[in-house]
Design a protein around this motif. Structure first.
Motif, PDB file in Angstrom:
ATOM      1  N   GLN A  77       1.641  -5.946   9.117  1.00 50.35           N
ATOM      2  CA  GLN A  77       2.105  -6.523   8.150  1.00 50.35           C
ATOM      3  C   GLN A  77       3.521  -5.490   8.083  1.00 50.35           C
ATOM      4  OE1 GLN A  77      -0.635  -7.184   5.299  1.00 50.35           O
ATOM      5  NE2 GLN A  77      -2.245  -8.570   7.238  1.00 50.35           N
ATOM      6  N   THR A  78       3.697  -4.512   8.532  1.00 50.27           N
ATOM      7  CA  THR A  78       4.700  -3.982   7.352  1.00 50.27           C
ATOM      8  C   THR A  78       6.133  -4.029   8.488  1.00 50.27           C
ATOM      9  OG1 THR A  78       4.598  -2.201   9.275  1.00 50.27           O
ATOM     10  CG2 THR A  78       3.083  -1.365   7.129  1.00 50.27           C
ATOM     11  N   ASP A  79       7.409  -3.987   7.418  1.00 57.65           N
ATOM     12  CA  ASP A  79       8.254  -4.455   8.255  1.00 57.65           C
ATOM     13  C   ASP A  79       8.932  -3.147   8.846  1.00 57.65           C
ATOM     14  OD1 ASP A  79       8.333  -6.755   6.891  1.00 57.65           O
ATOM     15  OD2 ASP A  79       9.525  -5.521   4.959  1.00 57.65           O
ATOM     16  N   ASN A  80       8.786  -1.694   8.611  1.00 59.41           N
ATOM     17  CA  ASN A  80       9.439  -0.864   9.567  1.00 59.41           C
ATOM     18  C   ASN A  80       8.571  -0.253  10.008  1.00 59.41           C
ATOM     19  OD1 ASN A  80      10.981   1.346   9.976  1.00 59.41           O
ATOM     20  ND2 ASN A  80      11.368   2.425   8.778  1.00 59.41           N
ATOM     21  N   LYS A  81       8.686  -0.765  11.137  1.00 55.87           N
ATOM     22  CA  LYS A  81       7.718  -0.340  12.670  1.00 55.87           C
ATOM     23  C   LYS A  81       7.574   0.580  12.830  1.00 55.87           C
ATOM     24  CE  LYS A  81       5.169  -4.672  12.264  1.00 55.87           C
ATOM     25  NZ  LYS A  81       5.350  -5.004  11.554  1.00 55.87           N
ATOM     26  N   GLU A  82       8.930   1.043  13.155  1.00 54.67           N
ATOM     27  CA  GLU A  82       9.160   2.376  13.555  1.00 54.67           C
ATOM     28  C   GLU A  82       8.911   3.266  13.469  1.00 54.67           C
ATOM     29  OE1 GLU A  82      12.137   0.332  12.493  1.00 54.67           O
ATOM     30  OE2 GLU A  82      11.701  -0.372  14.060  1.00 54.67           O
ATOM     31  N   GLU A  83       8.037   3.373  11.461  1.00 60.85           N
ATOM     32  CA  GLU A  83       7.392   4.594  11.197  1.00 60.85           C
ATOM     33  C   GLU A  83       5.611   5.542  11.417  1.00 60.85           C
ATOM     34  OE1 GLU A  83       7.389   4.196   7.248  1.00 60.85           O
ATOM     35  OE2 GLU A  83       6.247   2.204   7.888  1.00 60.85           O
ATOM     36  N   LEU A  84       5.938   4.475  13.007  1.00 61.87           N
ATOM     37  CA  LEU A  84       4.417   4.883  13.511  1.00 61.87           C
ATOM     38  C   LEU A  84       5.043   6.053  13.978  1.00 61.87           C
ATOM     39  CD1 LEU A  84       1.456   4.154  14.516  1.00 61.87           C
ATOM     40  CD2 LEU A  84       2.713   3.167  16.228  1.00 61.87           C
ATOM     41  N   PHE A  85       6.120   6.136  14.535  1.00 67.81           N
ATOM     42  CA  PHE A  85       6.093   7.365  15.307  1.00 67.81           C
ATOM     43  C   PHE A  85       7.300   8.998  14.791  1.00 67.81           C
ATOM     44  CE2 PHE A  85       7.084   3.118  17.752  1.00 67.81           C
ATOM     45  CZ  PHE A  85       6.070   3.339  19.006  1.00 67.81           C
ATOM     46  N   GLY A  86       7.317   9.256  13.570  1.00 67.07           N
ATOM     47  CA  GLY A  86       6.990   9.315  12.436  1.00 67.07           C
ATOM     48  C   GLY A  86       6.486  10.301  12.496  1.00 67.07           C
ATOM     49  N   GLU A  87       6.618  11.105  10.944  1.00 69.58           N
ATOM     50  CA  GLU A  87       5.603  12.373  10.372  1.00 69.58           C
ATOM     51  C   GLU A  87       4.104  11.122   9.813  1.00 69.58           C
ATOM     52  OE1 GLU A  87       7.701  15.412   8.721  1.00 69.58           O
ATOM     53  OE2 GLU A  87       8.975  15.740  10.016  1.00 69.58           O
ATOM     54  N   MET A  88       3.553  12.142   9.373  1.00 75.47           N
ATOM     55  CA  MET A  88       2.765  11.485   8.797  1.00 75.47           C
ATOM     56  C   MET A  88       2.324  11.201   7.382  1.00 75.47           C
ATOM     57  SD  MET A  88      -0.547   9.781   8.849  1.00 75.47           S
ATOM     58  CE  MET A  88      -1.593   9.215   7.058  1.00 75.47           C
ATOM     59  N   VAL A  89       2.702  10.023   6.954  1.00 80.83           N
ATOM     60  CA  VAL A  89       2.807  10.124   5.349  1.00 80.83           C
ATOM     61  C   VAL A  89       1.455   9.940   4.064  1.00 80.83           C
ATOM     62  CG1 VAL A  89       4.404   8.956   3.728  1.00 80.83           C
ATOM     63  CG2 VAL A  89       5.016   9.683   5.588  1.00 80.83           C
ATOM     64  N   TYR A  90       1.437  10.635   3.523  1.00 77.78           N
ATOM     65  CA  TYR A  90       0.275  10.195   2.819  1.00 77.78           C
ATOM     66  C   TYR A  90      -0.174   9.160   2.328  1.00 77.78           C
ATOM     67  CZ  TYR A  90      -0.657  14.826   4.661  1.00 77.78           C
ATOM     68  OH  TYR A  90      -0.612  16.160   6.205  1.00 77.78           O
ATOM     69  N   LYS A  92       0.832   6.683   3.131  1.00 76.63           N
ATOM     70  CA  LYS A  92       0.682   5.906   3.963  1.00 76.63           C
ATOM     71  C   LYS A  92      -0.496   5.672   4.761  1.00 76.63           C
ATOM     72  CE  LYS A  92       5.514   4.576   3.580  1.00 76.63           C
ATOM     73  NZ  LYS A  92       7.156   4.245   4.411  1.00 76.63           N
ATOM     74  N   PRO A  93      -0.970   5.624   4.200  1.00 77.32           N
ATOM     75  CA  PRO A  93      -2.313   6.430   5.167  1.00 77.32           C
ATOM     76  C   PRO A  93      -2.926   5.061   6.772  1.00 77.32           C
ATOM     77  CG  PRO A  93      -3.412   5.774   3.338  1.00 77.32           C
ATOM     78  CD  PRO A  93      -2.111   5.334   3.124  1.00 77.32           C
ATOM     79  N   TYR A  94      -1.915   4.392   6.675  1.00 78.64           N
ATOM     80  CA  TYR A  94      -2.009   2.795   8.264  1.00 78.64           C
ATOM     81  C   TYR A  94      -1.170   3.447   8.915  1.00 78.64           C
ATOM     82  CZ  TYR A  94       2.101   1.524   6.217  1.00 78.64           C
ATOM     83  OH  TYR A  94       3.554   1.569   5.816  1.00 78.64           O
ATOM     84  N   LEU A  95      -0.108   4.850   9.136  1.00 74.56           N
ATOM     85  CA  LEU A  95       0.206   5.199  10.032  1.00 74.56           C
ATOM     86  C   LEU A  95      -0.709   6.151  10.634  1.00 74.56           C
ATOM     87  CD1 LEU A  95       3.923   6.287   8.230  1.00 74.56           C
ATOM     88  CD2 LEU A  95       3.784   4.580   9.768  1.00 74.56           C
ATOM     89  N   GLU A  96      -2.109   6.860  10.329  1.00 71.30           N
ATOM     90  CA  GLU A  96      -2.234   7.531  11.678  1.00 71.30           C
ATOM     91  C   GLU A  96      -3.853   7.342  11.948  1.00 71.30           C
ATOM     92  OE1 GLU A  96      -3.345  11.357  12.954  1.00 71.30           O
ATOM     93  OE2 GLU A  96      -1.672  10.629  12.141  1.00 71.30           O
ATOM     94  N   GLY A  97      -3.897   5.982  10.839  1.00 75.60           N
ATOM     95  CA  GLY A  97      -5.030   5.453  10.801  1.00 75.60           C
ATOM     96  C   GLY A  97      -4.381   4.193  12.400  1.00 75.60           C
ATOM     97  N   THR A  98      -3.400   3.445  12.405  1.00 80.00           N
ATOM     98  CA  THR A  98      -3.014   3.105  13.418  1.00 80.00           C
ATOM     99  C   THR A  98      -3.020   4.043  14.707  1.00 80.00           C
ATOM    100  OG1 THR A  98      -1.782   1.349  12.460  1.00 80.00           O
ATOM    101  CG2 THR A  98      -1.183   2.166  14.590  1.00 80.00           C
ATOM    102  N   ARG A  99      -2.621   4.683  14.349  1.00 77.74           N
ATOM    103  CA  ARG A  99      -2.605   6.170  15.740  1.00 77.74           C
ATOM    104  C   ARG A  99      -3.807   6.316  15.937  1.00 77.74           C
ATOM    105  NH1 ARG A  99       1.076  10.011  12.113  1.00 77.74           N
ATOM    106  NH2 ARG A  99       3.441   9.041  12.254  1.00 77.74           N
TER     107      ARG A  99
END
Length: 120
Positions: A77-90, A92-99
């Motif tokens: 549901q986020t707009d910036n899909k590229e941030e998945l490949f960046g650093e972990m941002v605390y 945004k826990p959905y980044l690590e969860g998605t990985r």
């Protein structure tokens, strides 16, 4: 490519996945998950692994994957899909969860591939 060659390639890929996890706070858990999948891929070149054992591992991986599904949905549901490949941002826990969700899904598919050749 032969099944044995594909299994060796999969085994190497999952070993690399495992080694890459060692810098995470929970890296040992992920290291074990990926090493087990790598071992299954490589071991199946020499001996057949019983289908029930493979199914148990697949179901365990998918069940663990289910714990991360809501975070994966948040990511979608986020707009910036590229941030998945960046650093972990605390924040945004959905980044690590998605990985983790995607890693478990890949691991489950790696084990599912072994079902193609297993006879029992």
């Amino acid at each position: 490519m032969t099944k044995k060659t594909i299994n060796i390639i999969l085994g190497i890929i999952f070993i690399l996945f495992a080694v890459m996890q060692l810098n995470d706070p929970d890296g040992w858990l992920w290291f074990v998950i990926y090493i087990v999948v790598a071992a299954i891929c490589i071991y199946s070149n020499f001996k057949s692994i019983p289908k029930p054992a493979l199914w148990i591992i697949i179901l365990a991986l998918l069940a663990y994957c289910g714990f991360h599904f809501s975070l994966f949905m948040d990511y979608l549901q986020t707009d910036n899909k590229e941030e998945l490949f960046g650093e972990m941002v605390y924040e945004k826990p959905y980044l690590e969860g998605t990985r983790e969700f995607l890693g478990l899904l890949i691991a489950a598919f790696g084990v599912m591939y072994q079902l193609k050749k297993t006879k029992t």
